[in-house]
Design a protein around this motif. Sequence first.
Motif, PDB file in Angstrom:
ATOM      1  N   LEU A  50      20.415  15.086  37.179  1.00 33.29           N
ATOM      2  CA  LEU A  50      19.533  14.016  36.698  1.00 33.29           C
ATOM      3  C   LEU A  50      18.590  13.539  37.804  1.00 33.29           C
ATOM      4  O   LEU A  50      17.392  13.331  37.578  1.00 33.29           O
ATOM      5  CB  LEU A  50      20.368  12.844  36.186  1.00 33.29           C
ATOM      6  N   LEU A  86      21.562   6.013  41.774  1.00 31.55           N
ATOM      7  CA  LEU A  86      22.256   6.975  40.917  1.00 31.55           C
ATOM      8  C   LEU A  86      23.430   7.633  41.649  1.00 31.55           C
ATOM      9  O   LEU A  86      24.410   8.041  41.029  1.00 31.55           O
ATOM     10  CB  LEU A  86      21.276   8.039  40.424  1.00 31.55           C
ATOM     11  N   TYR A  89      27.402   7.026  34.938  1.00 32.87           N
ATOM     12  CA  TYR A  89      26.203   7.226  34.156  1.00 32.87           C
ATOM     13  C   TYR A  89      26.448   8.383  33.191  1.00 32.87           C
ATOM     14  O   TYR A  89      26.814   9.473  33.605  1.00 32.87           O
ATOM     15  CB  TYR A  89      24.999   7.536  35.058  1.00 32.87           C
ATOM     16  N   GLU A 125      27.503  12.732  42.205  1.00 30.79           N
ATOM     17  CA  GLU A 125      27.334  12.503  40.788  1.00 30.79           C
ATOM     18  C   GLU A 125      25.841  12.508  40.424  1.00 30.79           C
ATOM     19  O   GLU A 125      25.006  12.105  41.216  1.00 30.79           O
ATOM     20  CB  GLU A 125      27.927  11.152  40.367  1.00 30.79           C
ATOM     21  N   ASN A 126      25.529  12.978  39.255  1.00 30.48           N
ATOM     22  CA  ASN A 126      24.180  12.876  38.695  1.00 30.48           C
ATOM     23  C   ASN A 126      23.115  13.656  39.465  1.00 30.48           C
ATOM     24  O   ASN A 126      21.929  13.314  39.383  1.00 30.48           O
ATOM     25  CB  ASN A 126      23.743  11.400  38.598  1.00 30.48           C
TER      26      ASN A 126
END
Length: 335
Positions: free
Chosen positions: A50, A78, A4, A46-47
């Motif tokens: 976000l 995600l 992403y 990851e992420n």
Amino acid sequence: MNKYFFIGFILLFSTPLFSQAFKNDSIKLFIDKSIDLIKENSIHTENLDLIKHELYNKSKNLNSLNETPPFYGEVFKLLNDHHGSLTYKGENYGWKKNSSTTNFYLKQKIKTEKKVISKVLDKKIGYIRIPGNSDFAFKKVDSISNDIVSHLNSINSSKIEGWIIDLRLNTGGNMYPILLGLKEFIGTDLVFGGFKNSKDELTGEWQIKAGKMQIDGIELTRTSNLNYPIKENIPVVILISPYTASAGEMTTISMIGRKNTYLVGEPTADYTTAVQGFKINEYAGLNLSTDYVIDRNQKIYKNNIQPDFKIINGDDLENLKNDKKIIKALELLKK
């Protein structure tokens, strides 16, 4: 793995987004605790910025914590963690990854085939089909492993020249009793697998020493024995499918690297991570993928297991002579 690309978006909002005021402070505390647990324990980090922003944005104006858990389906998406989930007041909130392949015949069979099946094929090939189990509380280790041994005893003899271990309907459960039941196939005096974390550190080891099996330091013992030994390095074919998952995949990996062993069928379900539970509060906890599984040759499995011989569909459990994967297995064993 899916990637992403939200770098610019994250940088733009990273400063003010975490100072938002919450209508209910307990929701913020819940989110912050869950993010900390993911950061500290998950192989998928990851992420995270976000994810935190999205959870804050969706939850800041909510009145009750009960409204927040459904948002965690997107969290695990995600994270690219379809093996993990949030458990809140008895309900699970996770992400189910769409399979690239579907075998409708086997999908229906999973609903009705719940028992171990064994028979002799062509007078000299042992066949055993092991479904998944629901022994998550470790209360049936003895009964499941003894059942497997009982089936092996019912067909094993000096006439058997090869084996087919059918894991096409093995959707997972507790891997301990399955590995214990198949111990003699795996080998003797060896490390046959284990786990590594995201830092490539060994976090668990599967081994057999002096005839005893140890999984992550836990010694497993069986109350039943084989009446006739499994011949060392006897040819074995493992049958796998898109529904071979979790414990079924761990069992498959335990055999990879063994001499005269072949995988036939379709790529597995991609649940090759170890999952551990972490408490958020008295009502909730996170199940997170914390480690990758490795085989006896230290190969890491971050995705599904690929067969040595791919055969799509063609399954016929009612009449194994017409089953295309069985036909291929017999061809390999006869060689």
